[in-house]
Scaffold this active site. Structure first.
Site, PDB file in Angstrom:
ATOM      1  N   LYS A 112       0.821  -1.209   0.000  1.00 10.55           N
ATOM      2  CA  LYS A 112       0.000   0.000   0.000  1.00 10.55           C
ATOM      3  C   LYS A 112       0.863   1.271   0.000  1.00 10.55           C
ATOM      4  O   LYS A 112       0.439   2.310  -0.481  1.00 10.55           O
ATOM      5  CB  LYS A 112      -0.920   0.021   1.227  1.00 10.55           C
TER       6      LYS A 112
HETATM    7  C1  LIG Z   1      -4.307  -4.689   0.964  1.00 10.16           C
HETATM    8  C2  LIG Z   1      -3.559  -5.958   0.882  1.00 10.16           C
HETATM    9  C3  LIG Z   1      -3.932  -6.956  -0.026  1.00 10.16           C
HETATM   10  C4  LIG Z   1      -5.152  -6.843  -0.899  1.00 10.16           C
HETATM   11  O1  LIG Z   1      -5.041  -5.843  -1.881  1.00 10.16           O
HETATM   12  P1  LIG Z   1      -6.352  -5.273  -2.580  1.00 10.16           P
HETATM   13  O2  LIG Z   1      -5.890  -4.155  -3.417  1.00 10.16           O
HETATM   14  O3  LIG Z   1      -7.266  -4.838  -1.475  1.00 10.16           O
HETATM   15  O4  LIG Z   1      -6.951  -6.392  -3.359  1.00 10.16           O
HETATM   16  C5  LIG Z   1      -3.123  -8.084  -0.095  1.00 10.16           C
HETATM   17  N1  LIG Z   1      -2.063  -8.243   0.702  1.00 10.16           N
HETATM   18  C6  LIG Z   1      -1.700  -7.322   1.593  1.00 10.16           C
HETATM   19  C7  LIG Z   1      -0.528  -7.570   2.466  1.00 10.16           C
HETATM   20  C8  LIG Z   1      -2.425  -6.139   1.715  1.00 10.16           C
HETATM   21  O5  LIG Z   1      -2.056  -5.218   2.590  1.00 10.16           O
END
Ligand SMILES: *Cc1c(COP(=O)(O)O)cnc(C)c1O
Length: 467
Positions: A112
């Site tokens: 993120k």
């Molecule tokens: C947010 C997240 C996901 C999922 O990603 P999306 O964009 O919500 O599908 C997968 N793995 C981790 C570690 C995350 O933080």
């Protein structure tokens, strides 16, 4: 470039308009009015660029004339300087034909950061120029919140309030958020699930008076700018492994469908992506959809991969809009029926279209631990539980020989030390720069799943009065 709503009823906006609005007024999500296109020659011209430069050039067509290119370039060059790897999004080879792309080298050790570090910089730039302030609100199943807070801290034109499900995220995840004690940061633990948190955030936006009073903005993956900021790493790895002269495939640990939708966007730009593997844990609604057009909500289960404990993947609406040929009315009807009945009536032709690109996969907790153990034993690689699901999906994938498979590593293993320890007997240490995380003071409020309580807490923190 203009942005239209997936529900077809909101006025079009430019990039900055969509950035500030988050959700469209009709409840839909912003999508580009048309998809930019990169020719094979355009892709080749991007090979070998430093990541920030590559990103600026890929994001530029989405920004259009909303922000001058030189400014975007400067923001991109500043955005990923806190990453602890010079390549920002390095590839690690696990086996013949299988790579892991590490997206966890940022300040909160999850993918993120890649989007949110840029988003924070974009918001601050736009607001400083206008002399305005906003309040960012978001729901987190673990990683978004920490990344949003890391992206906003110390930015004078931004406040940030993050809702997380009380007791349902890991201690590292919680501490990464709650130990940021700052005037412009509010952490709220909700007595409920991540979906409850997400519904509360939607309700905050749907309360027009509150939205205007607090100047709300969103950074969860409904914000288009976040999708745009997630496209470059797909391009970086695809180019490194031979695109545009060779197809590639990605395995994407998926929750809200934001990350994998960015991959879809890269494909719409013309990047030759043969397959997108949508990797899920036991909350397998997307896998059931892709297998047999069964998009039906079941109670959400807590798993070892909590960032994917999601039943309603908000970004799926963006794909749905594309699948039904950008018919906003049809999209709105299908989504409304889903909210009402818990089952999404996706027309068969649209489901078939999705299956041409996407392939679903699910792994339960026992199998996640087995996969972490297997990958460690075979390749000496420590994969966090989310990443392990992606790697397992990649291993099981029906993709042809000669198509490089790239599994996204979405979190650093040290974010989930218990699971890794259970699987391998090894406790991965946090990188040295996080050494004092467990000693720092935490600050958060615990609230019931109640809109009024959340609104009062946000007012009290940022306006200095409990209304
Ligand atoms: C947010 C997240 C996901 C999922 O990603 P999306 O964009 O919500 O599908 C997968 N793995 C981790 C570690 C995350 O933080």
């Amino acid at each position: 470039m203009r942005y239209i709503s997936t529900r077809g009823e909101a006025a079009a906006r430019d990039f900055v308009g969509a950035l500030l609005a988050g959700l469209a007024e009709d409840g839909g999500l912003f999508v580009p009015e048309s998809w930019p296109h990169f020719s094979p020659a355009d892709w080749r011209a991007l090979r070998g660029l430093p990541y920030a430069e590559l990103a600026a050039r890929l994001i530029a067509p989405f920004v259009g004339d909303s922000i001058p290119f030189a400014t975007l370039q400067a923001l991109c060059h500043a955005a990923w300087t806190d990453f602890d790897h010079p390549a920002v999004v390095p590839l690690v080879q696990l086996e013949t034909g299988l790579w892991v792309q590490e997206l966890f080298h940022g300040p909160t050790l999850a993918f993120k950061d890649l989007a949110l570090q840029l988003l924070g910089a974009l918001f601050e730039h736009v607001l400083a120029a206008r002399g305005e302030r906003i309040t960012i609100v978001g729901a987190t199943s673990g990683d978004t919140g920490a990344a949003a807070i890391a992206a906003c801290r110390g930015k004078p034109h931004l406040s940030v309030a993050i809702l997380h499900p009380y007791g349902r995220i890991s201690e590292v995840q919680r501490r990464q958020m709650t130990t940021v004690v700052a005037e412009n940061v509010l952490n709220i633990a909700i007595e409920g699930s991540f979906d409850d948190c997400q519904d509360l955030v939607k309700a905050l936006f749907n309360d027009r008076a509150f939205r205007i009073e607090m100047r709300l903005a969103a950074v969860n993956s409904i914000n288009w700018a976040r999708i745009a900021a997630q496209i470059p790493y797909y391009v970086a790895s695809a180019l490194a492994l031979g695109a545009p002269d060779r197809e590639v495939a990605f395995a994407v640990p998926t929750g809200n469908f934001g990350n994998v939708f960015a991959a879809y966007a890269a494909r719409r730009l013309g990047l030759p992506i043969a397959r997108l593997l949508v990797a899920s844990n036991q909350n397998d609604i997307l896998a059931r959809f892709l297998a047999r057009n069964d998009m039906s909500i079941r109670p959400s289960v807590q798993t070892l991969a909590p960032a994917m404990d999601i039943q309603i993947s908000s970004n799926f609406e963006r794909l749905l809009f594309e699948l039904v040929e950008r018919n906003g009315k049809a999209t709105a009807q299908i989504v409304a029926e889903f909210r009402k009945s818990g089952r999404m009536p996706v027309p068969d032709y649209a489901w078939h279209r999705a299956r041409l690109i996407f392939h679903g996969f699910r792994l339960d907790d026992t199998a996640i631990l087995a996969e972490i153990r297997r990958v460690h034993a075979r390749a000496g690689y420590l994969a966090d539980p989310h990443t392990a699901i992606g790697i397992a999906a990649a291993e099981a994938a029906p993709v042809g020989h000669g198509v490089p498979m790239i599994a996204l590593a979405t979190a650093h293993p040290a974010k989930f030390p218990d699971a890794i320890n259970q699987a391998t007997g090894t406790r991965p240490p946090l990188p040295a720069r996080f050494g004092d995380l467990y000693e720092k003071k935490e600050d958060y409020v615990i609230l019931p799943n109640d809109l009024a309580a959340v609104q009062a807490a946000i007012r009290a923190k940022f306006l200095g009065n409990a209304a």
